[in-house]
Design a protein around this motif. Structure first.
Motif, PDB file in Angstrom:
ATOM      1  N   ILE A 151       0.815  -1.221   0.000  1.00 24.38           N
ATOM      2  CA  ILE A 151       0.000   0.000   0.000  1.00 24.38           C
ATOM      3  C   ILE A 151       0.847   1.270   0.000  1.00 24.38           C
ATOM      4  O   ILE A 151       0.579   2.221  -0.733  1.00 24.38           O
ATOM      5  N   GLU A 152       1.871   1.303   0.840  1.00 26.96           N
ATOM      6  CA  GLU A 152       2.617   2.541   1.038  1.00 26.96           C
ATOM      7  C   GLU A 152       4.064   2.457   0.580  1.00 26.96           C
ATOM      8  O   GLU A 152       4.708   3.481   0.343  1.00 26.96           O
ATOM      9  N   GLY A 153       4.582   1.218   0.508  1.00 31.90           N
ATOM     10  CA  GLY A 153       6.002   1.025   0.256  1.00 31.90           C
ATOM     11  C   GLY A 153       6.756   0.982   1.581  1.00 31.90           C
ATOM     12  O   GLY A 153       6.519   1.807   2.466  1.00 31.90           O
ATOM     13  N   TYR A 154       7.615  -0.005   1.739  1.00 34.09           N
ATOM     14  CA  TYR A 154       8.441  -0.140   2.943  1.00 34.09           C
ATOM     15  C   TYR A 154       9.884  -0.225   2.475  1.00 34.09           C
ATOM     16  O   TYR A 154      10.294  -1.191   1.842  1.00 34.09           O
ATOM     17  N   SER A 155      10.657   0.793   2.765  1.00 36.38           N
ATOM     18  CA  SER A 155      12.003   0.922   2.201  1.00 36.38           C
ATOM     19  C   SER A 155      12.938  -0.216   2.597  1.00 36.38           C
ATOM     20  O   SER A 155      13.886  -0.526   1.868  1.00 36.38           O
ATOM     21  N   ASN A 156      12.686  -0.846   3.738  1.00 38.64           N
ATOM     22  CA  ASN A 156      13.557  -1.922   4.199  1.00 38.64           C
ATOM     23  C   ASN A 156      12.955  -3.304   3.946  1.00 38.64           C
ATOM     24  O   ASN A 156      13.356  -4.283   4.596  1.00 38.64           O
ATOM     25  N   PHE A 157      12.034  -3.378   3.004  1.00 37.30           N
ATOM     26  CA  PHE A 157      11.318  -4.634   2.765  1.00 37.30           C
ATOM     27  C   PHE A 157      12.270  -5.780   2.397  1.00 37.30           C
ATOM     28  O   PHE A 157      12.191  -6.868   2.974  1.00 37.30           O
ATOM     29  N   GLU A 158      13.160  -5.552   1.462  1.00 42.67           N
ATOM     30  CA  GLU A 158      14.060  -6.614   1.019  1.00 42.67           C
ATOM     31  C   GLU A 158      14.994  -7.047   2.150  1.00 42.67           C
ATOM     32  O   GLU A 158      15.273  -8.248   2.320  1.00 42.67           O
ATOM     33  N   LYS A 159      15.486  -6.082   2.925  1.00 44.78           N
ATOM     34  CA  LYS A 159      16.346  -6.420   4.059  1.00 44.78           C
ATOM     35  C   LYS A 159      15.584  -7.274   5.065  1.00 44.78           C
ATOM     36  O   LYS A 159      16.125  -8.228   5.635  1.00 44.78           O
ATOM     37  N   ALA A 160      14.309  -6.930   5.291  1.00 42.00           N
ATOM     38  CA  ALA A 160      13.496  -7.686   6.240  1.00 42.00           C
ATOM     39  C   ALA A 160      13.262  -9.107   5.751  1.00 42.00           C
ATOM     40  O   ALA A 160      13.364 -10.073   6.522  1.00 42.00           O
ATOM     41  N   MET A 161      12.962  -9.261   4.468  1.00 39.83           N
ATOM     42  CA  MET A 161      12.741 -10.600   3.927  1.00 39.83           C
ATOM     43  C   MET A 161      14.025 -11.433   4.006  1.00 39.83           C
ATOM     44  O   MET A 161      13.987 -12.632   4.299  1.00 39.83           O
ATOM     45  N   ASN A 162      15.159 -10.778   3.781  1.00 37.94           N
ATOM     46  CA  ASN A 162      16.438 -11.478   3.940  1.00 37.94           C
ATOM     47  C   ASN A 162      16.648 -11.889   5.393  1.00 37.94           C
ATOM     48  O   ASN A 162      17.244 -12.932   5.680  1.00 37.94           O
ATOM     49  N   GLY A 163      16.143 -11.060   6.303  1.00 36.79           N
ATOM     50  CA  GLY A 163      16.244 -11.368   7.728  1.00 36.79           C
ATOM     51  C   GLY A 163      15.534 -12.665   8.078  1.00 36.79           C
ATOM     52  O   GLY A 163      16.031 -13.458   8.889  1.00 36.79           O
ATOM     53  N   PHE A 164      14.387 -12.899   7.457  1.00 38.30           N
ATOM     54  CA  PHE A 164      13.657 -14.145   7.708  1.00 38.30           C
ATOM     55  C   PHE A 164      14.448 -15.366   7.231  1.00 38.30           C
ATOM     56  O   PHE A 164      14.275 -16.459   7.766  1.00 38.30           O
ATOM     57  N   ASP A 165      15.297 -15.170   6.229  1.00 37.70           N
ATOM     58  CA  ASP A 165      16.133 -16.275   5.756  1.00 37.70           C
ATOM     59  C   ASP A 165      17.221 -16.632   6.764  1.00 37.70           C
ATOM     60  O   ASP A 165      17.781 -17.729   6.718  1.00 37.70           O
ATOM     61  N   LEU A 166      17.512 -15.708   7.693  1.00 37.62           N
ATOM     62  CA  LEU A 166      18.610 -15.902   8.640  1.00 37.62           C
ATOM     63  C   LEU A 166      18.166 -16.357  10.018  1.00 37.62           C
ATOM     64  O   LEU A 166      18.974 -16.916  10.772  1.00 37.62           O
ATOM     65  N   VAL A 167      16.900 -16.118  10.377  1.00 39.64           N
ATOM     66  CA  VAL A 167      16.492 -16.269  11.778  1.00 39.64           C
ATOM     67  C   VAL A 167      16.597 -17.697  12.296  1.00 39.64           C
ATOM     68  O   VAL A 167      16.902 -17.905  13.483  1.00 39.64           O
ATOM     69  N   ASP A 168      16.361 -18.690  11.472  1.00 42.92           N
ATOM     70  CA  ASP A 168      16.411 -20.051  11.992  1.00 42.92           C
ATOM     71  C   ASP A 168      17.829 -20.429  12.413  1.00 42.92           C
ATOM     72  O   ASP A 168      18.027 -21.026  13.479  1.00 42.92           O
ATOM     73  N   ALA A 169      18.797 -20.086  11.603  1.00 39.35           N
ATOM     74  CA  ALA A 169      20.189 -20.392  11.953  1.00 39.35           C
ATOM     75  C   ALA A 169      20.614 -19.636  13.205  1.00 39.35           C
ATOM     76  O   ALA A 169      21.327 -20.176  14.069  1.00 39.35           O
ATOM     77  N   ILE A 170      20.185 -18.386  13.330  1.00 38.57           N
ATOM     78  CA  ILE A 170      20.495 -17.602  14.527  1.00 38.57           C
ATOM     79  C   ILE A 170      19.865 -18.254  15.753  1.00 38.57           C
ATOM     80  O   ILE A 170      20.491 -18.385  16.806  1.00 38.57           O
ATOM     81  N   TYR A 171      18.640 -18.680  15.613  1.00 38.83           N
ATOM     82  CA  TYR A 171      17.935 -19.345  16.707  1.00 38.83           C
ATOM     83  C   TYR A 171      18.663 -20.618  17.144  1.00 38.83           C
ATOM     84  O   TYR A 171      18.839 -20.865  18.342  1.00 38.83           O
ATOM     85  N   ARG A 172      19.092 -21.438  16.200  1.00 40.60           N
ATOM     86  CA  ARG A 172      19.778 -22.695  16.534  1.00 40.60           C
ATOM     87  C   ARG A 172      21.049 -22.425  17.328  1.00 40.60           C
ATOM     88  O   ARG A 172      21.365 -23.139  18.285  1.00 40.60           O
TER      89      ARG A 172
END
Length: 330
Positions: A151-172
């Motif tokens: 709706i509005e655009g989120y400037s850090n959208f790609e960084k956030a999506m990349n963050g989801f790719d990292l969270v499981d390894a960080i959690y482990r």
């Protein structure tokens, strides 16, 4: 990436469905218990990033009994329930009757998924094999980020999506780091009742779930949740050298509030005070522009799967047993 694509596609379809009837005006997040707490990061993100779209959270029964008048064809209503909790199903029915577009997050099919316009299956946070980017809190946060970006655009959208790719390894990695720490904490607090849990801002939802779902529901130990920002407006008067306090220290703009309470806890509390710092569980591995929104995503599973289980073992309380839930009429 498959989960991200599914959420992006469903969010776009939901937004388009609403826009056939006008401009998307509101997003509401409705659930009960841990599922309700799991929507906290989505709500926190919306409140701090969305400029045009209003966002609110409701417990299922509250929404079902007193549905806000603004809920209509310009609203997206997101519900979460593992098995189709009756109050959540009743709330979803109310949202549908009001004309809202309904998205259901679920583990098992139920009346909730039958009511929904769109549905997304997530993985249980309590299952060790579950990936952290696929649990309910991550799915909710992804939906929120996609709505704002659409709706509005989120400037850090790609960084956030990349963050989801990292969270499981960080959690482990965090699980391995915290297991010995949790064992020591559990031994020191096995006889404590209540156990206060403190946090603020983006980590408050994780503290809330730790209190009501992990310590109270699963282990039957009283556990008030205290907002670090409210600690000095009453709750600090109960603190003494024997008080059990579990403090989450978040990363992001609210960190100074947590650090303020930490200073007081160290000065006036005793050895039953415990600190779990987001920096020490890997949140600093994420980009500073988005790490704040991932506090819950990492804190919540560590609290459930490491600290709650450690306390369960030390107190010899089976965390799968209940006193009333599923056993009596309520």
């Amino acid at each position: 990436m498959e989960m991200q694509k599914q959420i992006t596609d469903i969010t776009k379809q939901a937004v388009q469905a609403v826009q056939k009837n006008g401009k998307l005006s509101r997003v509401v997040w409705i659930a009960a218990g841990g599922s309700f707490g799991g929507f906290y990061p989505a709500q926190y993100f919306m409140v701090h990033e969305a400029k045009q779209i209003l966002s609110e959270t409701f417990t299922s029964n509250e929404f079902a009994l007193n549905t806000p008048r603004y809920v209509d064809k310009t609203t997206i209503a997101i519900f979460c329930s593992m098995r189709g909790t009756k109050e959540t199903c009743a709330a979803a029915k109310k949202a549908k009757e009001a004309g809202a577009t309904v998205i259901a997050l679920y583990v098992l099919e139920s009346d909730l998924t039958k009511l929904a316009d769109f549905k997304i299956k997530y993985e249980s946070i309590a299952e060790d094999a579950s990936r952290m980017e696929r649990v309910n809190s991550s799915v909710g946060l992804m939906i929120a980020m996609n709505v704002v970006n659409e709706i509005e655009g989120y400037s850090n959208f790609e960084k956030a999506m990349n963050g989801f790719d990292l969270v499981d390894a960080i959690y482990r990695r965090a699980v391995k780091t915290t297991k010995p720490l949790a064992k020591k904490w559990a031994k020191q607090n096995a006889d404590r009742n209540p156990i206060y849990v403190m946090a603020s801002g983006p980590a408050y939802g994780a503290a809330y779930i730790f209190s009501i779902c992990n310590i109270e529901e699963m282990l039957q130990i009283a556990s008030p949740t205290v907002n670090s920002c409210e600690f000095f407006h009453g709750p600090f008067e109960v603190l003494d050298k024997n008080t059990s306090v579990f403090q989450l220290v978040s990363v992001g703009r609210l960190r100074s509030a947590d650090e303020r309470s930490v200073r007081f806890l160290k000065q006036y509390g005793g050895d039953k005070v415990y600190l779990l710092d987001g920096k020490e569980i890997g949140l600093n591995d994420l980009d500073d522009s988005i790490s704040e929104y991932f506090n819950h995503i990492l804190f919540a599973p560590i609290l459930n799967n490491v600290y709650m289980r450690a306390l369960s073992k030390v107190t010899s309380k089976d965390y799968n047993t209940r006193r009333y839930m599923w056993k009596v009429s309520y």
